[in-house]
Design a protein around this motif. Structure first.
Motif: not given
Length: 535
Positions: A284-291
């Motif tokens: 989920y942290k990775t998804i947030w970094r992408i966004c």
């Protein structure tokens, strides 16, 4: 391999030819071309097909490829019902607003990103990372299908009273199908050997499309009273050859058989996925970094609004044609003819999406889809009052095929771009995020568009007694017909909503979408990357 057509890549910088296959890890400077057909034209077509089939059958992954097709096929069955057949069955008795309520059942497939980390991270190591999810999901789906097989026909006979229950049931099976899709997509990466990974997308395309085709085109035809009396029954009957309940019961058995094969005969190898080290929180942290990437926010905005102009044509035009007198079997035939067109243009769109202007086919198809929306409105407006004629069927077919062609080109073009920009270190998460947002962009407006069609429709039913009442919805139109009244339409909300969405999309394309997409496709690939250890 010397006797078969191969793809070659030309280094646009040096002009030299390099022989590689599509799907290799090449840089964006390569532009793909097909060799001169004269080099293999001397081989008869039937011999080419036979040779390719023999090579495919001898492939060491042949059994795994067939298994993947079967698993994707099972996913396509509920999707064909939820997105194809059921809206047609409901529209005969419900308003657009009520059918729009049912469209919420399709949302899980566009939101699966939110629970995909759980599917990737939680599993029984002994039983298998992917089987831990696929087996129970398919068994639960089989139970739901079996129960619905005994009850769904009764619910559909009176959909106005049971629309919420119908929506919840199909919401559940689409949720199960979406969750299975997460697990099967992950398994495909390890189930096939490295040299055969290119078959994974083909398995998905063939499997899901076949399942969708059976649940939409074939089922609608066999469920039609007119088709069944004309081609199947020797004496006329009041019901079609195949009802929804028995069809769902049949596929419940199909789910059980495939699941038993997985449990008894198919062992899953140890997971070697590089993303396996990502826990739920880290994913989920990775998804947030992408966004949080600035250009990614622009890209997400485009994905969420780009399909608004196409939704009225995609979701309501076919239903309006049914209202005007198009039979379900006629629409099923149009879909049957449309199917190979999608495959054909999908292949060439993939080749077209290489080079510097990766999203050029997507932009061209955007305008084509807007023109198809206009063509759809004209097809509905000029539909013969006396019923469908053979000549006008070709008009309907042209509208359907042209829209699907443009939609396929857009889908393949966008998928190719997403594949090229995805960070390989977190490729699964990256691609799932963007694919989910792209799907959601075509899902979220459906409910509002279909409700707006009824809202902006103004119609009055004139009864023989001189009384009148509004007949803007399907339910009130049916009542008007039963009471021998005449329903006069003053304003048809379909044309208002379709025109508004088309013009809005054109303005957004000229002033926002086109320049933004043109800027994004020219960004260096490294600007789309996000490192794992970045805070």
């Amino acid at each position: 391999m010397a006797d078969t057509p191969r793809r070659r890549a030309r280094d646009t910088g040096s002009g030299s030819d390099v022989g590689i296959t599509i799907g290799s890890q090449s840089t964006p400077k390569y532009a793909f071309e097909i060799e001169d057909p004269a080099t293999y034209a001397q081989i008869p077509l039937y011999k080419q097909i036979t040779n390719r089939w023999q090579a495919f059958y001898a492939n060491k992954d042949f059994g795994n490829i067939i298994l993947l097709i079967a698993l994707y096929w099972l996913q396509g069955v509920p999707l064909g019902l939820a997105h194809g057949s059921i809206p047609f069955l409901l529209k005969e008795k419900l308003s657009f607003a009520q059918v729009g309520l049912f469209s919420l059942a399709g949302y899980p497939y566009s939101l699966k990103l939110f629970w995909s980390p759980f599917v990737d991270s939680l599993y029984d190591r002994k039983f298998g990372r992917r089987k831990s999810w696929i087996v129970p999901i398919q068994l639960i789906t089989a139970l739901v299908f079996w129960w619905m097989g005994a009850h769904i026909d009764g619910l559909v006979r009176d959909p106005a009273e049971n629309i919420h229950e119908i929506m919840v049931l199909f919401l559940a099976i689409v949720f199960l199908s979406a969750t299975q899709d997460i697990a099967v997509d992950g398994w495909a990466l390890t189930l096939l050997s490295k040299e055969n990974l290119s078959y994974a997308s083909a398995c998905q395309t063939v499997g899901i499309n076949c399942g969708f085709f059976l649940s939409f085109t074939v089922f609608l035809a066999l469920n039609s009273v007119e088709f069944s009396n004309k081609y199947i029954f020797s004496e006329p009957r009041d019901e079609g050859f195949l009802q929804l309940g028995p069809y769902m019961s049949f596929w419940a058995l199909g789910y059980v058989l495939v699941t038993l094969y997985l449990v008894v005969f198919k062992a899953e190898g140890a997971a070697e996925d590089s993303e396996g080290s990502y826990g739920i929180v880290e994913t989920y942290k990775t998804i947030w970094r992408i966004c949080k990437l600035p250009h990614m926010q622009q890209f997400i905005a485009v994905l969420l609004v780009a399909k608004v102009g196409f939704i009225p044509n995609d979701s309501t035009t076919q239903l309006k044609l049914i209202d005007r007198g198009l039979h379900r079997e006629d629409m099923a035939l149009a879909v049957l003819i449309d199917f190979p067109v999608q495959i054909f243009f999908g292949y060439y769109a993939a080749r077209w999406s290489q080079g510097a202007s990766k999203l050029k086919p997507w932009r061209v198809a955007f305008i084509l889809r807007l023109l198809c929306s206009l063509l759809g409105m004209l097809t509905v407006y000029y539909f013969p009052e006396t019923g469908l004629t053979s000549a006008y069927f070709y008009v309907v077919l042209l509208s359907k095929v042209a829209g699907s062609m443009a939609s396929t080109v857009q889908f393949v073009g966008m998928s190719a771009f997403i594949t090229q920009i995805a960070d390989p270190v977190i490729g699964g998460t990256y691609m799932t995020l963007l694919a989910t947002l792209s799907n959601f962009g075509g899902t979220w407006p459906v409910y509002f568009v279909m409700r707006s069609v009824d809202y902006f429709t103004s119609a009055t039913c004139l009864l023989p007694s001189g009384d009148s009442f509004s007949c803007a919805t399907q339910e009130t139109r049916n009542r008007c017909k039963v009471e021998n009244g005449i329903c006069n339409t003053i304003w048809d909300g379909y044309y208002i909503v379709s025109t508004t969405c088309t013009l809005l999309a054109l303005v957004m394309f000229v002033w926002y979408i086109r320049p933004t997409v043109h800027h994004l496709e020219r960004l260096p690939v490294h600007l789309w990357r996000v490192s794992k250890d970045r805070s």
